[in-house]
Scaffold this motif. Structure first.
Motif, PDB file in Angstrom:
ATOM      1  N   ILE A  14       0.834  -1.284   0.121  1.00 31.73           N
ATOM      2  CA  ILE A  14      -0.129   0.049  -0.024  1.00 31.73           C
ATOM      3  C   ILE A  14       0.916   1.187   0.054  1.00 31.73           C
ATOM      4  CG2 ILE A  14      -1.632   1.329   1.390  1.00 31.73           C
ATOM      5  CD1 ILE A  14      -2.687  -1.450   2.490  1.00 31.73           C
ATOM      6  N   VAL A  15       1.850   1.266   0.897  1.00 32.35           N
ATOM      7  CA  VAL A  15       2.554   2.518   0.978  1.00 32.35           C
ATOM      8  C   VAL A  15       3.509   2.600  -0.469  1.00 32.35           C
ATOM      9  CG1 VAL A  15       4.723   3.662   2.095  1.00 32.35           C
ATOM     10  CG2 VAL A  15       2.945   2.287   3.535  1.00 32.35           C
ATOM     11  N   ALA A  16       4.028   1.760  -0.866  1.00 30.74           N
ATOM     12  CA  ALA A  16       4.950   1.847  -2.007  1.00 30.74           C
ATOM     13  C   ALA A  16       3.861   2.491  -3.186  1.00 30.74           C
ATOM     14  CB  ALA A  16       5.255   0.261  -2.569  1.00 30.74           C
ATOM     15  N   ALA A  17       2.537   1.890  -3.486  1.00 28.56           N
ATOM     16  CA  ALA A  17       1.610   2.347  -4.195  1.00 28.56           C
ATOM     17  C   ALA A  17       1.357   3.892  -4.190  1.00 28.56           C
ATOM     18  CB  ALA A  17       0.272   1.359  -4.046  1.00 28.56           C
ATOM     19  N   ILE A  18       1.296   3.966  -2.879  1.00 27.50           N
ATOM     20  CA  ILE A  18       1.054   5.717  -2.531  1.00 27.50           C
ATOM     21  C   ILE A  18       2.142   6.530  -3.249  1.00 27.50           C
ATOM     22  CG2 ILE A  18       0.936   7.382  -0.876  1.00 27.50           C
ATOM     23  CD1 ILE A  18      -0.905   5.044   0.727  1.00 27.50           C
ATOM     24  N   VAL A  19       3.148   5.984  -2.636  1.00 28.75           N
ATOM     25  CA  VAL A  19       4.479   6.700  -3.116  1.00 28.75           C
ATOM     26  C   VAL A  19       4.531   6.915  -4.612  1.00 28.75           C
ATOM     27  CG1 VAL A  19       6.899   6.970  -3.190  1.00 28.75           C
ATOM     28  CG2 VAL A  19       5.796   6.401  -0.902  1.00 28.75           C
ATOM     29  N   ALA A  20       4.289   5.683  -5.248  1.00 23.94           N
ATOM     30  CA  ALA A  20       4.511   5.903  -6.557  1.00 23.94           C
ATOM     31  C   ALA A  20       3.285   6.645  -7.256  1.00 23.94           C
ATOM     32  CB  ALA A  20       4.450   4.451  -7.131  1.00 23.94           C
ATOM     33  N   ALA A  21       2.305   6.607  -6.669  1.00 24.94           N
ATOM     34  CA  ALA A  21       1.188   7.365  -7.288  1.00 24.94           C
ATOM     35  C   ALA A  21       1.235   8.922  -6.862  1.00 24.94           C
ATOM     36  CB  ALA A  21      -0.130   6.780  -6.700  1.00 24.94           C
ATOM     37  N   ILE A  22       1.814   9.227  -5.942  1.00 22.60           N
ATOM     38  CA  ILE A  22       2.099  10.809  -5.634  1.00 22.60           C
ATOM     39  C   ILE A  22       2.704  11.395  -6.785  1.00 22.60           C
ATOM     40  CG2 ILE A  22       2.986  12.317  -4.182  1.00 22.60           C
ATOM     41  CD1 ILE A  22       2.239  10.878  -1.735  1.00 22.60           C
ATOM     42  N   GLY A  23       4.148  10.588  -6.967  1.00 21.73           N
ATOM     43  CA  GLY A  23       4.958  11.039  -7.905  1.00 21.73           C
ATOM     44  C   GLY A  23       5.787  12.190  -7.612  1.00 21.73           C
ATOM     45  N   PHE A  24       6.813  11.901  -7.606  1.00 21.70           N
ATOM     46  CA  PHE A  24       7.910  13.149  -6.931  1.00 21.70           C
ATOM     47  C   PHE A  24       8.516  13.549  -8.452  1.00 21.70           C
ATOM     48  CE2 PHE A  24       7.289  11.055  -3.176  1.00 21.70           C
ATOM     49  CZ  PHE A  24       7.133  11.995  -1.874  1.00 21.70           C
ATOM     50  N   ASP A  25       8.068  14.502  -8.937  1.00 25.86           N
ATOM     51  CA  ASP A  25       8.898  14.966 -10.169  1.00 25.86           C
ATOM     52  C   ASP A  25      10.229  15.517  -9.957  1.00 25.86           C
ATOM     53  OD1 ASP A  25       7.166  16.667  -9.151  1.00 25.86           O
ATOM     54  OD2 ASP A  25       6.691  17.587 -11.092  1.00 25.86           O
ATOM     55  N   GLY A  26      10.900  14.589  -9.429  1.00 28.89           N
ATOM     56  CA  GLY A  26      12.201  15.247  -9.211  1.00 28.89           C
ATOM     57  C   GLY A  26      13.088  15.684 -10.340  1.00 28.89           C
ATOM     58  N   TYR A  27      14.240  16.161 -10.128  1.00 26.65           N
ATOM     59  CA  TYR A  27      15.170  16.594 -11.097  1.00 26.65           C
ATOM     60  C   TYR A  27      16.013  15.388 -11.704  1.00 26.65           C
ATOM     61  CZ  TYR A  27      18.330  19.188 -13.835  1.00 26.65           C
ATOM     62  OH  TYR A  27      19.134  19.692 -14.876  1.00 26.65           O
ATOM     63  N   GLY A  28      15.898  15.165 -12.943  1.00 24.54           N
ATOM     64  CA  GLY A  28      16.776  13.980 -13.454  1.00 24.54           C
ATOM     65  C   GLY A  28      18.134  14.142 -13.345  1.00 24.54           C
ATOM     66  N   TRP A  29      18.833  12.957 -13.405  1.00 24.09           N
ATOM     67  CA  TRP A  29      20.222  13.210 -12.927  1.00 24.09           C
ATOM     68  C   TRP A  29      21.043  13.369 -14.212  1.00 24.09           C
ATOM     69  CZ3 TRP A  29      19.831   8.540  -9.571  1.00 24.09           C
ATOM     70  CH2 TRP A  29      19.710   7.427 -10.128  1.00 24.09           C
ATOM     71  N   ASP A  30      20.656  13.597 -15.380  1.00 24.88           N
ATOM     72  CA  ASP A  30      21.556  13.854 -16.564  1.00 24.88           C
ATOM     73  C   ASP A  30      22.387  14.942 -16.323  1.00 24.88           C
ATOM     74  OD1 ASP A  30      20.513  12.156 -18.198  1.00 24.88           O
ATOM     75  OD2 ASP A  30      18.967  13.342 -19.177  1.00 24.88           O
ATOM     76  N   ASP A  31      22.169  16.035 -15.513  1.00 22.24           N
ATOM     77  CA  ASP A  31      23.037  17.114 -15.372  1.00 22.24           C
ATOM     78  C   ASP A  31      23.670  17.158 -13.859  1.00 22.24           C
ATOM     79  OD1 ASP A  31      22.864  18.531 -17.598  1.00 22.24           O
ATOM     80  OD2 ASP A  31      20.828  18.557 -17.221  1.00 22.24           O
TER      81      ASP A  31
END
Ligand SMILES: Nc1ncnc2c1ncn2[C@@H]1O[C@H](COP(=O)(O)OP(=O)(O)OP(=O)(O)O)[C@@H](O)[C@H]1O
Ligand SMILES: [Mg+2]
Lengths: 264, 479
Positions: free
Chosen positions: B249-266
């Protein structure tokens, strides 16, 4: 402890129970054990009764350790049958686990778990194998420590204790599984002389409480006082068996006499 | 019983700084000199000669450092620290750093208090751990952070760094005096905070959700063990099922909230080196332990596969694996699949690489566990799995802590190889700084490389010091 035996002589038959309730709990029949080409045990027949105390003696390399290690499958026997409390020891893992749960073992080198405290050493198996709740396992552990007379050491690590104390913890750890039989493999051989007595006293108490025991030991005083039966082994065979008083006073076999003359 | 003891108390490390003679009898400075440095003719000569050489080298070095212009560091500090991380996302780094520091402080405080209480209950003298002791233990890292801050142009990073250092101490003290209920769960809370801190910067909510799920599962499993659900009827089943459900349940919630972090290309700078090393070894460790156990397995397939993997990876240089992952791996991926970022691949490679080394280290530890230990466990009726988990591995891992930390330090320094797959790491930053038009041809390379060297040194030095301390402490527990 009641001397149920009416054998008057010493003989070679290790299947006759001489103490305790008289019902068998361990039966070994026609057992052979090889290490590679070397035959460590030859045609062992032995029966141990409930609440009987059997003392196994014999020269170094005669197969005493191997014999008791076969009973809880630390070594695999090659021929014959071993039955512990009605369960036949086979390659079936469940049978092995079942038998190990019913038999405790105390080692010459204690083999306490050095990374766990005394309390954790004792409660580990009951909690994980028998699923005993933590609080209950700890209460039982404290009782046992009380019984082996070191309750104040519960939070120490094995390395912080004397050899005698460690061996008593090892006995408590074994008893925590409430085994029906305890196998002792020279429990006092690694101890300084002044600590031997405290461990022997613990074992004596255990015998008085009616525990079934097989003890490999060189402590002849213990054998005389506590043992119901003495089994003498040499070269992987059972050579002579008898009640302590007969065994020590009127041994029949030359090898027994020679061994006793060396050790006494 | 003597085996594991001798293993744990290894010899003196030449790097070790002798602790100030606190416990030994106090000598006046003059007497101390006499006893330790001038107690014989030979010793006096050696003292004088070595002293002169040391003084000369120090003087030269100081003169050199003073003569140099460090504006190049000041101007390019940002590249050294975080590479080309964009301005408007900068808050992510600060927030994630603060969360990380809270996690560290929490775990450190709680664990220190627990071992303090354990020592007390055994009637041993508990180790003191005042703020002063902590500063003594971590002075190198504190100093390097302050050095970094001192090069900053604006006030904000200076304040930030100092605040972070203070924060870690404050949280540690709070955790130290927290109620048992919190302290006994501190490790799980910390683990969640660490995952959370990476989520803030890197996003990747599905992966993050999985990580959070694993931590929550471990936590819930432990909780259900505490209350001894296992003792109830069918309890063993429930005690596994319940944590699984909670974790899912917790994993699903975290995945659903979605943290649009900053990709690590840079991502770049020392930030990348620390991150890759920590993530690489954290993920590589369980994999390595499995490989070590696999190598001992009775099943020929498992054993052969483990041996092949370990020997292959150990037989090739890390740099070749990195290049392989960059040049060849994409060829094997489906065409429509997005190519993973260079840093993602690098982390996977570093994880797999360290796993092979961890496996060999752990194998040594496994062999050092005396046979009597497994026999005692078997005689008690423990299942093979429980025996490995509770008896063999804890002892094996303890015995190899120094080797493991050594591996981690080596890996940390090896992260400089990330430059070959176009990740802008700490050492690479020096090259970039040197190639700035305004600094070209001014012979400033030694300055930037010195800066990089000191940066690596501070972390490696502290880690090796801490590992020795840990080793000694664990040695006390088992002696
Ligand atoms: N794992 C093994 N591999 C090969 N040979 C073994 C092994 N264990 C025991 N032996 C051999 O089997 C014989 C019996 O050994 P065992 O340990 O049972 O003797 P013991 O009577 O207990 O002797 P001690 O009094 O010295 O303990 C010895 O000759 C020994 O060398
Ligand atoms: Mg023996």
């Amino acid at each position: 402890m009641t001397d149920a035996s009416n054998t008057t002589t010493v003989n070679t038959d290790a299947t006759k129970i001489m103490g305790g309730t008289g019902e068998p709990i361990i039966e070994v029949r026609g057992m052979d054990k090889f290490f590679g080409d070397f035959q460590a045990l030859t045609n062992i027949d032995m029966v141990v009764g409930k609440q009987e105390v059997v003392v196994v003696i014999g020269p170094s390399g005669s197969g005493k350790s191997t014999l008791i290690r076969c009973i809880n499958r630390l070594e695999r026997h090659d021929r014959g049958t071993i039955i512990v409390d009605g369960i036949e020891l086979s390659d079936d893992v469940r049978n092995i686990q079942e038998i190990r749960r019913e038999t405790g073992m105390v080692f010459q080198s204690f083999n306490l778990f050095p990374h766990l405290t005394v309390l954790e050493n004792i409660t580990l198996a009951p909690r994980n194998v028998r699923g005993v709740p933590k609080a209950q396992a700890e209460a039982h552990a404290m009782e046992l420590l009380e019984r082996v007379k070191i309750p104040q050491q519960a939070n120490k690590y094995p390395g912080q204790m004397s050899g005698g104390q460690q061996q008593r913890v090892a006995i408590a750890r074994t008893l925590a599984m409430r085994p029906k039989v305890v196998l002792f493999d020279e429990p006092t051989s690694a101890l300084d002389p002044e600590m031997v007595k405290e461990v022997l006293d613990t074992m004596k108490d255990l015998a008085l409480e009616g525990m079934t025991m097989i003890c490999v030991t060189h402590e002849m005083g213990f054998a005389r006082e506590v043992g119901d039966r003495v089994v003498f082994m040499a070269d992987g065979m059972i050579v002579e068996v008898g009640s302590p008083e007969h065994f020590f006073t009127t041994p029949q076999e030359e090898r027994t006499k020679l061994f006793l003359s060396q050790i006494l | 019983m003597t085996n594991e003891i001798s293993l744990l108390s290894t010899g003196e490390d030449p790097m070790s700084v002798p602790e100030a003679p606190r416990s030994s009898q106090k000598l006046s400075p003059g007497a101390w000199l006499k006893v330790n440095l001038f107690n014989s003719v030979t010793n006096s000569i050696i003292t004088v000669v070595v002293g002169l050489i040391a003084a000369y080298v120090t003087w030269q070095a100081v003169a050199w450092v003073i003569s140099k212009d460090f504006t190049i560091i000041r101007d390019t500090l940002r590249i050294f620290m975080i590479g080309q991380f964009p301005d408007d996302e900068l808050w992510r780094l600060w927030v994630s750093g603060a969360i990380l520091v809270i996690a560290i402080g929490l775990a450190a405080g709680a664990l220190a208090r627990n071992s303090y209480e354990l020592a007390e209950s055994q009637g041993l003298e508990p180790e003191s751990s005042s703020v002063l002791d902590l500063v003594r233990r971590f002075w190198a890292i504190i100093a390097i952070l302050l050095l970094f801050a001192s090069f900053a142009r604006t006030a904000q990073p200076k304040i930030g760094i100092v605040a972070v250092i203070i924060l870690v101490f404050v949280v540690r003290q709070l955790a130290w005096s927290a109620p048992v209920a919190i302290r006994s769960r501190a490790v799980y809370i910390s683990a969640l905070l660490v995952v959370g801190s990476t989520l803030v910067v890197a996003g990747t909510s599905r992966l993050g959700g999985a990580c959070v799920g694993i931590v929550v599962f471990a936590w819930a499993l432990n909780e259900s063990g505490r209350r001894d659900v296992a003792a109830m009827r069918g309890g063993r089943f429930v005690s596994w099922l319940l944590p699984l459900v909670v974790a899912a349940i917790v994993a699903a919630i975290v995945a659903a909230i979605g943290f649009d972090g900053y990709g690590w290309d840079d991502w770049g700078g020392i930030h990348v080196n620390l991150f890759t090393a920590v993530v690489g070894i954290t993920l590589g460790m369980p994999f390595g332990i499995l490989l070590a156990l696999g190598r001992q397995s009775k099943l020929p397939v498992v054993r052969t596969a483990s041996v092949l993997y370990i020997e292959f990876v150990r037989g090739v240089p890390l740099i070749s694996l990195l290049l392989f992952s960059k040049l060849l791996l994409p060829l094997f991926l489906p065409i429509d699949m997005e190519r993973p970022a260079a840093l993602t691949l690098a982390i996977v490679v570093i994880m797999g690489f360290s796993a092979a080394y961890v496996a060999e280290i752990v194998r040594g530890g496994l062999q050092a566990v005396p046979k009597g230990q497994t026999e005692a466990a078997q005689a008690l009726g423990l299942s093979p799995g429980a025996m490995q988990r509770m008896i063999v591995l804890p002892q094996a891992l303890r015995a190899v802590i120094p080797a493991m930390v050594g591996q981690f330090i080596a890996l940390f320094k090896d992260t400089t190889l990330l430059t070959t797959v176009a990740v802008l790491e700490f050492l690479d930053a020096a090259t970039i700084a040197n190639n700035q038009p305004q600094f070209l041809g001014k012979g400033l390379a030694p300055v930037t490389y010195l800066f990089v060297a000191v940066g690596f040194w501070a972390f490696s030095f502290t880690m090796s010091k801490e590992s020795r301390r840990l080793e000694q402490r664990l040695g006390v527990g088992t002696r």
